[in-house]
Design a protein around this motif. Sequence first.
Motif, mmCIF file in Angstrom:
data_model
loop_
_atom_site.group_PDB
_atom_site.id
_atom_site.type_symbol
_atom_site.label_atom_id
_atom_site.label_comp_id
_atom_site.label_asym_id
_atom_site.label_seq_id
_atom_site.Cartn_x
_atom_site.Cartn_y
_atom_site.Cartn_z
ATOM 1 N N ALA A 23 0.828 -1.208 0.000
ATOM 2 C CA ALA A 23 0.000 0.000 0.000
ATOM 3 C C ALA A 23 0.863 1.261 0.000
ATOM 4 O O ALA A 23 0.594 2.202 -0.763
ATOM 5 C CB ALA A 23 -0.926 -0.011 1.217
ATOM 6 N N LEU A 24 1.899 1.291 0.822
ATOM 7 C CA LEU A 24 2.774 2.470 0.880
ATOM 8 C C LEU A 24 3.480 2.723 -0.444
ATOM 9 O O LEU A 24 3.541 3.862 -0.912
ATOM 10 C CB LEU A 24 3.811 2.299 1.993
ATOM 11 N N ALA A 25 4.006 1.673 -1.047
ATOM 12 C CA ALA A 25 4.688 1.844 -2.337
ATOM 13 C C ALA A 25 3.724 2.354 -3.394
ATOM 14 O O ALA A 25 4.071 3.224 -4.202
ATOM 15 C CB ALA A 25 5.312 0.517 -2.776
ATOM 16 N N HIS A 26 2.515 1.825 -3.389
ATOM 17 C CA HIS A 26 1.516 2.264 -4.367
ATOM 18 C C HIS A 26 1.175 3.733 -4.172
ATOM 19 O O HIS A 26 1.180 4.510 -5.123
ATOM 20 C CB HIS A 26 0.257 1.404 -4.258
ATOM 21 N N VAL A 27 0.903 4.132 -2.927
ATOM 22 C CA VAL A 27 0.505 5.511 -2.641
ATOM 23 C C VAL A 27 1.624 6.496 -2.968
ATOM 24 O O VAL A 27 1.370 7.581 -3.487
ATOM 25 C CB VAL A 27 0.069 5.645 -1.157
ATOM 26 N N VAL A 28 2.867 6.113 -2.719
ATOM 27 C CA VAL A 28 3.987 7.021 -2.935
ATOM 28 C C VAL A 28 4.331 7.172 -4.412
ATOM 29 O O VAL A 28 4.638 8.269 -4.882
ATOM 30 C CB VAL A 28 5.229 6.545 -2.132
ATOM 31 N N VAL A 29 4.254 6.081 -5.189
ATOM 32 C CA VAL A 29 4.777 6.107 -6.559
ATOM 33 C C VAL A 29 3.697 6.211 -7.639
ATOM 34 O O VAL A 29 3.805 7.034 -8.551
ATOM 35 C CB VAL A 29 5.643 4.851 -6.816
#
Length: 177
Positions: free
Chosen positions: A131-137
């Motif tokens: 989720a964090l990688a998706h939201v950031v990139v």
Amino acid sequence: MGGSTVIRSRVVGILLLAAHLLVVAWLTLRPLDVMWVTASNFTPFAGIRADLALGAFEATRRISKGLLLLAPLGVLLPLAGGRLHVSSCASLARTVAAGSLISLAIELLQTGVPGQVVDVDSLLLNTAGVALAHVVVVPAARSRLRRRQEHAGHAAVRAVEAGHGPTPSIPRVGIAP
């Protein structure tokens, strides 16, 4: 972005996704030759609390390891999907659901691997990493690609208006018998 560019980016996404999943499978599903193993953890956040009790450095190392293992899926799954114009919330929901299912599959497969232990906190950390990688990139990358596509579309319209449209092509005609 033309059709061939979309196809190329999807193929690259699928190949990188497959390579990442192979590395993850090798890291998490290979038998380990250990003298003893800890008991399985089915209590959410119990392992994270135990990691925090070990000190800041060790907790950071262990929690980061859980977050980073499947984090690339947050970017690779949308890349393999190849959609530019999609709702951010729907994309996040699909990606997180797929990431959590992959993490669950890994945890279930670990039940039959010697030396590997099932840990519900791994499932939680892996899903949070996706989720964090998706939201950031992903939203920023999609926005940039959409702007690039709109810019290319406007340039093509200006070229047609200036009389410099695309070169007409003649369809190939087969040779008659």
